[in-house]
Design a protein around this motif. Structure first.
Motif, PDB file in Angstrom:
ATOM      1  N   GLN B   7     -40.276   6.492  62.844  1.00 43.94           N
ATOM      2  CA  GLN B   7     -39.549   7.756  62.856  1.00 43.94           C
ATOM      3  C   GLN B   7     -40.505   8.919  62.555  1.00 43.94           C
ATOM      4  OE1 GLN B   7     -35.880   8.337  63.310  1.00 43.94           O
ATOM      5  NE2 GLN B   7     -36.988  10.218  63.777  1.00 43.94           N
ATOM      6  N   GLN B   8     -41.391   8.711  61.586  1.00 43.30           N
ATOM      7  CA  GLN B   8     -42.343   9.762  61.235  1.00 43.30           C
ATOM      8  C   GLN B   8     -43.284  10.067  62.408  1.00 43.30           C
ATOM      9  OE1 GLN B   8     -42.328  11.647  58.579  1.00 43.30           O
ATOM     10  NE2 GLN B   8     -40.598  10.537  57.720  1.00 43.30           N
ATOM     11  N   VAL B 257     -48.714  14.071  59.269  1.00 47.36           N
ATOM     12  CA  VAL B 257     -47.359  13.594  58.990  1.00 47.36           C
ATOM     13  C   VAL B 257     -47.405  12.225  58.313  1.00 47.36           C
ATOM     14  CG1 VAL B 257     -45.213  12.832  60.071  1.00 47.36           C
ATOM     15  CG2 VAL B 257     -46.267  14.981  60.780  1.00 47.36           C
ATOM     16  N   LEU B 258     -48.273  11.346  58.795  1.00 50.83           N
ATOM     17  CA  LEU B 258     -48.380  10.013  58.187  1.00 50.83           C
ATOM     18  C   LEU B 258     -48.926  10.099  56.763  1.00 50.83           C
ATOM     19  CD1 LEU B 258     -49.649   7.635  61.014  1.00 50.83           C
ATOM     20  CD2 LEU B 258     -47.349   7.899  60.105  1.00 50.83           C
ATOM     21  N   PHE B 259     -49.879  11.004  56.554  1.00 51.98           N
ATOM     22  CA  PHE B 259     -50.473  11.223  55.233  1.00 51.98           C
ATOM     23  C   PHE B 259     -49.369  11.538  54.214  1.00 51.98           C
ATOM     24  CE2 PHE B 259     -52.363  14.413  52.244  1.00 51.98           C
ATOM     25  CZ  PHE B 259     -53.371  13.641  51.691  1.00 51.98           C
ATOM     26  N   VAL B 260     -48.483  12.450  54.615  1.00 52.04           N
ATOM     27  CA  VAL B 260     -47.386  12.822  53.723  1.00 52.04           C
ATOM     28  C   VAL B 260     -46.400  11.666  53.582  1.00 52.04           C
ATOM     29  CG1 VAL B 260     -45.478  14.419  53.354  1.00 52.04           C
ATOM     30  CG2 VAL B 260     -47.635  15.240  54.277  1.00 52.04           C
ATOM     31  N   ALA B 261     -46.126  10.990  54.694  1.00 52.41           N
ATOM     32  CA  ALA B 261     -45.134   9.908  54.674  1.00 52.41           C
ATOM     33  C   ALA B 261     -45.575   8.781  53.753  1.00 52.41           C
ATOM     34  CB  ALA B 261     -44.923   9.381  56.091  1.00 52.41           C
ATOM     35  N   LEU B 270     -49.172  18.201  48.821  1.00 59.63           N
ATOM     36  CA  LEU B 270     -50.588  18.045  49.144  1.00 59.63           C
ATOM     37  C   LEU B 270     -50.850  17.987  50.651  1.00 59.63           C
ATOM     38  CD1 LEU B 270     -51.858  15.476  46.488  1.00 59.63           C
ATOM     39  CD2 LEU B 270     -52.169  17.945  46.543  1.00 59.63           C
ATOM     40  N   ARG B 271     -49.776  18.129  51.439  1.00 62.72           N
ATOM     41  CA  ARG B 271     -49.905  18.008  52.889  1.00 62.72           C
ATOM     42  C   ARG B 271     -51.104  18.758  53.487  1.00 62.72           C
ATOM     43  NH1 ARG B 271     -45.225  18.112  57.375  1.00 62.72           N
ATOM     44  NH2 ARG B 271     -46.527  18.583  59.159  1.00 62.72           N
TER      45      ARG B 271
END
Lengths: 236, 302
Positions: B7-8, B257-261, B270-271
């Motif tokens: 989904q991310q 997006v994956l970093f945040v997820a 920290l995005r």
């Protein structure tokens, strides 16, 4: 008269390099411009090609004043300058380099014909047409640079040190091609440090010293000139 | 977890498209003029903002708003080229001057818009139809995400073809590599520069539109962060390499997006750190970027 320089003076910034340059090239000639390192030979070519403007004097190509025109407009008129140091676009393939040489030619048939001719002159380029030009040897890059300058179908080809950094065996091949290019109807203005080589192919020559033309004449005359013998041909 | 990540990823695709479209302008203009157009993020903002004004304030249909937005961003890009960059470059100003001019243009444009409209965040009107969602195997895919992705892919393919095979495209690569030699073979480098500004600015406007449609918010300082992020995408893709810039945009969009997820929710502010870490990694390991840059690389450091 194809090209006529009348009392041209120029330089970079405030430093004057050339003074009172009078030089001409007739239709069908090979004219050599000789001189030591730093004499201003390349500056003459850069000035004709529109990369720098003359401070004084005039440049005429086929009786039209050209000194205020940008380089690409001069290419359209039929002046092609192949700069020193194998200036190929290393990020483009051999074919792309040749294609961009014909940037101002919109006719596909004419383009194909030019391409075929350049490939005939330098078969090595055809073999390597899809390679990045960065992967070519020094001599091959020089061939590509000359081939690229020919793609625009020039009336006057200006070659700057075509033997520089090229393996001796290829120098000979390149000079054979230069004569062939001339036979096909393109006039040539040649800058060369290798004086004996240049005097062999050219019809006439000018000798440039410290930004001033100090001698001019046919190649036979120059070859017998004491000053040329002593300073450039190494014959005491 | 697998479904969550999927989904991310789906969510990241339109963000990656936005960055990719924006990165093209940076890379083209840097390639050709050797300058970082810091006002590029503002061109992006103009695109989104003009569309907002047209549709929301002057109640025009979205399609007219979008057309106006593209015209406005292209126009602003051309004005920047004509009245900011051309004069400084013509005077052979040192690189630092060009750099400052670029910053001034960026801050100036942003603050002119703030003077008129304040920096208040405004709702970008998203037509109902774009809110439509499809469920595929438990993953929700929005119609607008599909639309943005498809448009980006089409543009990317056309642009790659154009740069690779057309005469102007080859001319652009030649000017990027060596401007004076390109002029010697008959390329009018001023014309090529204008083409680069037109393409780059139009795509920045399009990217702004996509941003508005995705996030639903516009304001005069909206271009700052996406602008910097897209610039890093251009560096990642190899400066001057248009296809590389697009791919760089996708890599950063998806990576961010994956970093945040993958971080705990409390660390999600920290995005922005992701792109800066990435920039350090690129500069330390492969400063020329992932793909072949179209500039003589040593020139960048002169």
């Amino acid at each position: 008269m194809l090209l006529e320089l009348d009392n041209v003076a120029t330089g970079y910034g405030k430093a004057q390099v050339l003074k009172d340059i009078c030089l001409n090239v007739c239709q069908g000639e090979i004219v050599a411009l000789l001189g030591a390192n730093g004499a201003g030979k390349s500056t003459v070519l850069r000035c004709i090609a529109g990369m720098i403007q003359p401070w004084e004097g005039s440049i005429k190509f086929e009786d039209t004043d050209t000194q205020d025109l940008p380089p690409y407009a001069l290419v359209a008129m039929g002046i092609s300058y192949c700069p020193e140091g194998r200036n190929v676009f290393a990020n483009l393939t051999v074919f792309e380099n040749l294609k961009i040489g014909a940037y101002l030619i919109n006719d596909t048939e004419q383009f194909e014909a030019r391409l075929e001719w350049v490939y005939e002159l330098f078969p090595r380029l055809k073999e390597r047409r899809n390679q990045l030009s960065a992967s070519l040897s020094g001599g091959e890059q020089q061939m590509l640079a000359i081939g690229r300058s020919l793609m625009s179908n020039p009336k006057l080809l200006m070659l700057d040190e075509p033997s520089l950094g090229v393996a001796p065996i290829l120098v000979e091949a390149i000079y054979d091609r230069i004569e062939e290019i001339n036979t096909s109807g393109t006039s040539i203005l040649l800058v060369e440090q290798n004086v004996s080589l240049a005097l062999e192919v050219a019809n006439r020559a000018y000798v440039l010293e410290k930004g001033v033309i100090c001698l001019e004449g046919t190649c036979d005359e120059l070859r017998d000139n004491e000053h040329v013998k002593a300073s450039y041909l190494g014959i005491a | 977890m697998g479904l969550y990540i999927t989904q991310q990823l789906v969510n990241a695709v339109s963000y990656g498209s936005i960055l990719g479209l924006l990165a093209v302008g940076y890379t083209m203009i840097y390639g050709i003029l050797g300058l970082i157009n810091f006002a590029h993020g503002e061109v992006f903002m103009i695109g989104a903002f003009v569309c907002y004004l047209a549709t929301s304030v002057y109640s025009m249909p979205l399609i007219y708003g979008a057309a106006l937005a593209l015209l406005a961003s292209t126009g602003v890009g051309l004005l920047l080229q004509r009245y900011v960059y051309r004069p400084v470059i013509k005077r052979k100003a040192p690189l630092l001057t060009v750099f400052i001019a670029s910053f001034a243009a960026s801050i100036g444009l942003r603050h002119i818009m703030m003077m008129f409209y304040t920096d208040k965040r405004r709702a970008f009107p998203i037509p109902q139809i774009f809110e439509k969602m499809f469920l595929v195997g438990g993953v929700a895919i929005g119609l607008r995400d599909i639309l943005i992705f498809v448009v980006t892919i089409v543009i990317m393919s056309v642009l790659t073809y154009f740069i690779r095979y057309s005469k102007v495209g080859i001319g652009m690569r030649a000017v990027s590599y060596d401007r004076s030699t390109a002029e010697l073979v008959g390329v009018n480098s001023s014309k090529v520069t204008i083409v680069a500004f037109v393409i780059g600015s139009a795509l920045a406007g399009l990217s702004g539109l996509a941003y508005g449609l995705s996030f639903g918010i516009v304001n005069p300082s909206m271009g700052v962060t996406p602008g910097l992020t897209a610039f890093i995408a251009a560096v990642l893709g190899g400066i001057g390499n248009v296809t590389g810039a697009m791919i760089g945009g996708f890599i950063i969009g998806i990576g961010e997006v994956l970093f945040v997820a993958l971080l705990p929710a409390s660390l999600s502010p920290l995005r922005p750190l992701f792109v800066w870490i990435l920039l350090f990694v690129i500069l330390f390991t492969k400063p020329s970027g992932l793909f072949k840059p179209n500039v003589k690389f040593e020139e960048i450091w002169e």
